[in-house]
Scaffold this motif. Sequence first.
Motif, PDB file in Angstrom:
ATOM      1  N   ARG A   1      42.445  55.551  46.549  1.00  0.00           N
ATOM      2  CA  ARG A   1      41.369  55.228  45.745  1.00  0.00           C
ATOM      3  C   ARG A   1      40.654  56.526  45.602  1.00  0.00           C
ATOM      4  NH1 ARG A   1      39.666  49.052  45.378  1.00  0.00           N
ATOM      5  NH2 ARG A   1      41.497  48.224  46.649  1.00  0.00           N
TER       6      ARG A   1
ATOM      7  N   ASN B   1      41.219  50.659  40.206  1.00  0.00           N
ATOM      8  CA  ASN B   1      40.934  51.163  41.491  1.00  0.00           C
ATOM      9  C   ASN B   1      41.990  50.431  42.608  1.00  0.00           C
ATOM     10  OD1 ASN B   1      37.919  51.896  41.887  1.00  0.00           O
ATOM     11  ND2 ASN B   1      37.791  50.632  40.349  1.00  0.00           N
ATOM     12  N   LYS B   2      42.548  49.181  42.042  1.00  0.00           N
ATOM     13  CA  LYS B   2      43.414  48.503  42.919  1.00  0.00           C
ATOM     14  C   LYS B   2      44.973  49.236  42.466  1.00  0.00           C
ATOM     15  CE  LYS B   2      42.275  43.711  42.662  1.00  0.00           C
ATOM     16  NZ  LYS B   2      42.734  42.219  42.072  1.00  0.00           N
TER      17      LYS B   2
ATOM     18  N   THR C   1      35.120  48.215  26.678  1.00  0.00           N
ATOM     19  CA  THR C   1      35.055  47.806  28.175  1.00  0.00           C
ATOM     20  C   THR C   1      34.762  46.552  28.452  1.00  0.00           C
ATOM     21  OG1 THR C   1      32.713  48.640  28.038  1.00  0.00           O
ATOM     22  CG2 THR C   1      34.389  50.246  28.379  1.00  0.00           C
TER      23      THR C   1
ATOM     24  N   SER D   1      46.342  43.952  34.110  1.00  0.00           N
ATOM     25  CA  SER D   1      46.524  44.681  35.126  1.00  0.00           C
ATOM     26  C   SER D   1      48.046  45.314  35.211  1.00  0.00           C
ATOM     27  CB  SER D   1      46.014  43.875  36.399  1.00  0.00           C
ATOM     28  OG  SER D   1      44.742  43.678  36.361  1.00  0.00           O
TER      29      SER D   1
ATOM     30  N   HIS E   1      37.929  49.444  33.480  1.00  0.00           N
ATOM     31  CA  HIS E   1      38.457  48.139  34.355  1.00  0.00           C
ATOM     32  C   HIS E   1      38.755  48.303  35.666  1.00  0.00           C
ATOM     33  CE1 HIS E   1      40.657  44.359  35.273  1.00  0.00           C
ATOM     34  NE2 HIS E   1      39.825  43.826  34.455  1.00  0.00           N
ATOM     35  N   HIS E   2      38.248  47.608  36.745  1.00  0.00           N
ATOM     36  CA  HIS E   2      38.598  47.566  38.068  1.00  0.00           C
ATOM     37  C   HIS E   2      39.929  47.559  38.423  1.00  0.00           C
ATOM     38  CE1 HIS E   2      34.050  47.691  39.548  1.00  0.00           C
ATOM     39  NE2 HIS E   2      34.281  48.606  38.474  1.00  0.00           N
ATOM     40  N   SER E   3      40.857  47.089  37.639  1.00  0.00           N
ATOM     41  CA  SER E   3      42.166  47.185  37.987  1.00  0.00           C
ATOM     42  C   SER E   3      42.645  48.630  38.417  1.00  0.00           C
ATOM     43  CB  SER E   3      43.255  46.552  36.875  1.00  0.00           C
ATOM     44  OG  SER E   3      42.964  47.419  35.764  1.00  0.00           O
TER      45      SER E   3
ATOM     46  N   GLU F   1      33.118  54.772  35.105  1.00  0.00           N
ATOM     47  CA  GLU F   1      32.675  53.546  36.007  1.00  0.00           C
ATOM     48  C   GLU F   1      32.757  52.356  35.044  1.00  0.00           C
ATOM     49  OE1 GLU F   1      32.417  53.294  38.920  1.00  0.00           O
ATOM     50  OE2 GLU F   1      31.866  55.346  40.049  1.00  0.00           O
TER      51      GLU F   1
END
Length: 472
Positions: free
Chosen positions: A188, A178-179, A230, A135, A174-176, A171
């Motif tokens: 976002r 979004n942060k 992923t 991250s 990694h959702h990092s 999609e």
Amino acid sequence: MHLDEFQSDFLTLQSEIAAGPIVPNVTPGEIRAHLASRYAFNHALPLDQVIADVEQMLRTWQVQVTHPRYFGLFNPSVTLASVLADTLVAMYNSQLANWRTSPAGNEIERHILNWLAQKFGLPPDTSATFTSGGSEANLSAVVVALTRAFPGFGVDGLRSLPAGPTLYATEEAHHSFNKIAHMTGLGRASLRPVATGRNLKLDLADLARLVAEDRRNGLAPFMVVAAAGTTAAGVIDPLPEIGRFCRDQGLWFHVDAAWGGAAILSPTLRPYLAGIEAADSITCDAHKWLSVPMGAGMFFCRHPAAVAETFRAEVSYMPKKVDSTVPDPYTNTAQWSRRFIGLKLFLALAQLGEAGYAEMIDHQARMGHVLGRALVASGWRIVNATPLPLICFTRDGIDPTSFLAALRDGQIAWMSEARVAGEQVLRACITSFRTTEADIHWVVAEMERIFHAAQPVAQLAEQAEAVAAVTP
């Protein structure tokens, strides 16, 4: 302690973990009551007594991610050398913010990072640093890319820019990110979701459409994120094609290879990362597939001047530079105080050598193939395609949540679930170099037993529902 004695204790512990439970059975109340009853901190306690108690808590009250039947998230078994490295680092408490404070530590890290940068095909002057994890490395990539794309960003911030910056990822990424979009002030909504094909890889045509559309709407595309493995399904995006698109469009090309980047050490798997050498920046985590303890991320960037501009700092209280060719890490990383993160990877590589590491990685890849073949032979359906040892699978009549609970309650294996192509499925990833074919075949046999034992109950429930539906 002598090395032989330490090694003996380490191997004994690993054997005991392998023979024991994977999943703890404990409530928050039990742990809190135990701590409250022993640790009011109103008097001194013998250190050996406290250590024994804490070790027992860790042995009993955590998921044993170093267990050979832990097929979960990217938490690996660890090498002896890397454990010893963390012990040395803690003992000397090295501070790597400044070169002069720890010349040896800084040069050891530079040595291993330069070696890995070469493996990725990056230029000799690549800027590279160890991070707390993926991250932080991804955050570094976004901030450096912003700094290079928008010269006024660093001084005057996003408000000074003539257009809103946008970045692109699927999609599956990694959702990092979004942060990161939130933390950097991009918002976002600036993270544009790119469509994927049936293989879950980034769709280049959709990426081109989004970029062109955003430019027509007065926005400022600046970065594309490609994945090399992923989290959910182990997908590797089409790196060569994305790299060419980014060059043609003047966009920053970032490859998030936090897990899959380790494949660069394997002659067998390396071809699947073709195109990564064109990246502007790369994220890779040693604490995922390079089998060292948490946390050991890495950030590589082919634009050292942009990195230096992004993280520049001038202070009077830090020791002065030795010379202009020696960067101080606090001026080229998001961190200030810096632990000697890189020693764990340095010692492990020094002990095993590149060929030894490649064999560890290839072994896990082979175990992934063994698992996939065993599942298909038993009637399971695999829903992802990847050369990496991550299998997403399902079966008619299965409820992933309850099935995984049964696996854990029976101490058979620890797996996770994931949503892949709109379907909730089981997810198994080989994360331990200690996993054997015997482990895999036993787990699959136990899965078959649990699945078939549940079928009469499920059939009775379906029959009851059908009767209820036609009964007045």
